[in-house]
Scaffold this active site. Sequence first.
Site, PDB file in Angstrom:
ATOM      1  N   ASP A 294       2.585  12.897  26.650  1.00  0.00           N
ATOM      2  CA  ASP A 294       2.570  14.756  26.883  1.00  0.00           C
ATOM      3  C   ASP A 294       4.328  14.568  26.557  1.00  0.00           C
ATOM      4  O   ASP A 294       4.788  15.557  27.179  1.00  0.00           O
ATOM      5  CB  ASP A 294       2.587  14.853  28.500  1.00  0.00           C
ATOM      6  CG  ASP A 294       3.343  13.707  29.653  1.00  0.00           C
ATOM      7  OD1 ASP A 294       2.898  12.343  28.944  1.00  0.00           O
ATOM      8  OD2 ASP A 294       3.346  13.063  30.534  1.00  0.00           O
TER       9      ASP A 294
ATOM     10  N   GLU B 106      13.493  -0.173  34.537  1.00  0.00           N
ATOM     11  CA  GLU B 106      14.318   0.421  33.553  1.00  0.00           C
ATOM     12  C   GLU B 106      15.436   0.845  33.971  1.00  0.00           C
ATOM     13  O   GLU B 106      16.750   0.864  34.158  1.00  0.00           O
ATOM     14  CB  GLU B 106      13.665   1.318  33.167  1.00  0.00           C
ATOM     15  CG  GLU B 106      14.008   2.588  32.508  1.00  0.00           C
ATOM     16  CD  GLU B 106      13.053   3.962  32.243  1.00  0.00           C
ATOM     17  OE1 GLU B 106      12.338   3.947  32.392  1.00  0.00           O
ATOM     18  OE2 GLU B 106      13.045   5.193  31.293  1.00  0.00           O
TER      19      GLU B 106
END
Length: 391
Positions: A27, A215
């Site tokens: 996506d 992250e």
Amino acid sequence: MQSPKPSTPTPEQIRRAPKALLHDHLDGGLRPGTIVDIARATGYDALPETDPDKLGTWFREAADSGSLERYLETFAHTCAVMQTRDALFRVAAECAEDLAADGVVYAEVRYAPEQHLEGGLSLEEVVEAVNDGFREGERRAREDGNRIRVGALLTAMRHAARSQEIAELANRYRDLGVVGFDIAGAEAGYPPTRHLDAFEYLKRENNHFTIHAGEAFGLPSIWQALQWCGADRLGHGVRIIDDISAEGRGGAAGVKLGRLASYVRDKRVPLEMCPTSNLQTGAASSYAEHPIGLLRRLHFRVTVNTDNRLMSGTSMSREFEHLIEAFDYTLDDMQWFTVNAMKSAFIPFDERLAMINEVIKPGYAELKAEWLFRQSAAAPPVASDSVAEEG
Ligand SMILES: [Zn+2]
């Protein structure tokens, strides 16, 4: 900057070099024109732009804005046009085609089936539509003279409560196009340990999984993903740098690894690094300062990935172009990253090995030999640089 060394790959060589990709979101990689087409066909009228070029720019700017709201809005639009079998099939086929045209020979592409149910599809129908699309994309790529193999990773969203269901789905479609499992979404407040049942289930089934960790969030997230959840790989994992301290000045010689960083290196835990995406989320401030430079020198099992090609305006070739410029990498470095990725793939060992020995290594050998046949080389002797450096 000096002029490029003869051993520095040209953009054309970077594109032709065989590449392996482990971290790419379905996506996050749509063609802007496809978004416009599907939106028109399905009556989705909330797109901020209907001209494909302007829409592409809008996606990159929203991802660059530093605003989490705007960043999340980009995925609301892409998911909104991925709610029918035809749309999923088309997006998956184009994904495989685009990666193949960029020289990617092996890719694991991930998506969250639970985000594609609004049009009435079942989880199984979503998985089958994407699998069929990947097979179609592989076929079209072959027609264009490119070879690619694509496996799917099924993602569960970390803020939701469907991870067990999605893990079971991944297990059911194993050997039928799905190669593993992942969890993604906001790290803060949603530790991977919330999904322990799913990970323990997959382990009992001898299945593979990766976890987005390290992250935005730091070492505790990496530690949990590895030592509580048992992840086979880390999505990003850039913050492992926080457990590496510089003694003295730069270079690999003067650094000290903490226990967790040592574990990650000793156990050859693959790190799915996505440099451009990390710059956009603020996990690194420039390519030259991205931890990938130091981690490569320290021989961590580092791999290079795209994350979201649309939002980051990137491709595997572009990621390598940035790294080559920042760190003076050669084709040997590119091969090293690519072999790392292939070693860390979730397909069976014999198939990984065959990819390395029969596709990747010969591909790089051919590129490395090209300087020998340059017709117009004015000063051939300098080209021996690349040979001398192998030492
Ligand atoms: Zn990701």
